[in-house]
Design a protein around this motif. Structure first.
Motif, PDB file in Angstrom:
ATOM      1  N   HIS A  14       0.839  -1.208   0.000  1.00 22.37           N
ATOM      2  CA  HIS A  14       0.000   0.000   0.000  1.00 22.37           C
ATOM      3  C   HIS A  14       0.872   1.257   0.000  1.00 22.37           C
ATOM      4  N   LEU A  15       1.891   1.276   0.840  1.00 22.17           N
ATOM      5  CA  LEU A  15       2.766   2.442   0.921  1.00 22.17           C
ATOM      6  C   LEU A  15       3.529   2.652  -0.392  1.00 22.17           C
ATOM      7  N   LEU A  16       4.030   1.568  -0.984  1.00 21.77           N
ATOM      8  CA  LEU A  16       4.785   1.682  -2.232  1.00 21.77           C
ATOM      9  C   LEU A  16       3.897   2.139  -3.387  1.00 21.77           C
ATOM     10  N   GLU A  17       2.646   1.706  -3.394  1.00 19.55           N
ATOM     11  CA  GLU A  17       1.725   2.166  -4.436  1.00 19.55           C
ATOM     12  C   GLU A  17       1.521   3.672  -4.336  1.00 19.55           C
ATOM     13  N   LYS A  49       7.104  -2.908  11.585  1.00 25.55           N
ATOM     14  CA  LYS A  49       7.981  -3.724  10.735  1.00 25.55           C
ATOM     15  C   LYS A  49       7.873  -3.283   9.279  1.00 25.55           C
ATOM     16  N   ALA A  50       6.650  -3.012   8.821  1.00 24.13           N
ATOM     17  CA  ALA A  50       6.456  -2.583   7.429  1.00 24.13           C
ATOM     18  C   ALA A  50       7.217  -1.293   7.154  1.00 24.13           C
ATOM     19  N   ILE A  51       7.105  -0.355   8.082  1.00 22.50           N
ATOM     20  CA  ILE A  51       7.785   0.936   7.909  1.00 22.50           C
ATOM     21  C   ILE A  51       9.296   0.768   8.031  1.00 22.50           C
ATOM     22  N   ARG A  52       9.726  -0.015   9.022  1.00 26.70           N
ATOM     23  CA  ARG A  52      11.160  -0.205   9.257  1.00 26.70           C
ATOM     24  C   ARG A  52      11.844  -0.799   8.025  1.00 26.70           C
ATOM     25  N   ASP A  53      11.198  -1.764   7.384  1.00 29.35           N
ATOM     26  CA  ASP A  53      11.787  -2.374   6.189  1.00 29.35           C
ATOM     27  C   ASP A  53      11.932  -1.354   5.061  1.00 29.35           C
ATOM     28  N   TYR A  59      13.231   3.938   0.960  1.00 28.89           N
ATOM     29  CA  TYR A  59      12.014   4.609   0.499  1.00 28.89           C
ATOM     30  C   TYR A  59      11.519   5.656   1.500  1.00 28.89           C
ATOM     31  N   LEU A  60      11.769   5.397   2.771  1.00 26.58           N
ATOM     32  CA  LEU A  60      11.287   6.274   3.836  1.00 26.58           C
ATOM     33  C   LEU A  60      12.440   6.674   4.745  1.00 26.58           C
TER      34      LEU A  60
END
Length: 236
Positions: A14-17, A49-53, A59-60
């Protein structure tokens, strides 16, 4: 039917989209972990975990006390050199793929004849390919090649070899010419690039020579929010 992806990967997708689609440009602040956890019905640890990766992948970026922001991570090409776009993408640790839309022999119209230095109606080779990075379109390449200098061009399986690879193998490139401008594209081009006609794109006209021979003329269109061009000059 729900997604079979692990929950943290669903959040990453979702974040990458949002990032790759241009909805969240560079320096945009993403929703906090608490909100993502609520939106996806997961624990805060899973959202973390999603954000950390994605932070580790570049990306972030986290700014203590402020939040998490999108980095300026556009695909990048050099204006000075001509590189294989597949190698550029893989060099960033990403997956390269493409859609081969056309590979044909055509009669050169006024523009192509002028740009490629051949007579009007001369038969030239023509390819149209969408190049993708992690599945996201980053370039629509429309290329015209003089068959005299690259006779085997259309025999290539362009799913596995880019036009650049073919040209470099057949005729070592000695000179290049670039003309770059910002443009708005038509509906067909916008559809191929997964953008819309109101968003500016980068257009590059590239001509390449091998010695005295003008071998290729290409029109390269990049979604402006996903791509940048770089030039370096070293003075003695």
């Amino acid at each position: 039917m729900g997604s079979t992806l692990p929950l943290y990967l669903q959040i990453q997708q979702h974040l990458l989209e949002k990032i790759n689609g241009g909805d969240w440009p560079a320096h945009h602040q993403i929703p906090p972990e608490e909100q993502l956890a609520r939106d996806f019905g997961v624990s805060r640890m899973t959202a973390n975990k999603a954000i950390r990766d994605l932070v580790q992948q570049g990306y972030l970026t986290r700014q203590p006390g402020l939040g998490t922001f999108v980095t300026d991570r556009k695909a990048e090409s050099s204006l000075v050199d001509v590189h294989n776009i597949a190698e550029e993408v893989r060099g960033r640790g990403h997956l390269y793929s493409n859609d081969v839309l056309l590979a044909e022999s055509i009669a050169a119209d006024d523009e192509v004849a002028l740009r490629l230095g051949v007579r009007l109606r001369t038969q030239v080779y023509h390819t149209r390919i969408v190049h993708r990075e992690n599945g996201i379109p980053i370039q629509l390449e429309e290329r015209f090649v003089n068959p005299r200098w690259v006779p085997g061009y259309l025999e290539t399986d362009f799913r596995h070899h880019t036009p650049n690879e073919v040209l470099v193998a057949a005729c070592p490139i000695s000179d290049i010419e670039h003309v770059v401008e910002a443009v708005l594209v038509d509906e067909t081009t916008a559809r191929h690039l997964d953008t819309d006609t109101t968003r500016p794109c980068l257009s590059m006209i590239r001509r390449t020579w091998s010695g005295e021979h003008l071998i290729s003329y290409a029109r390269l269109i990049h979604p402006g929010e996903r791509y940048k061009l770089r030039s370096s000059l070293h003075r003695s």
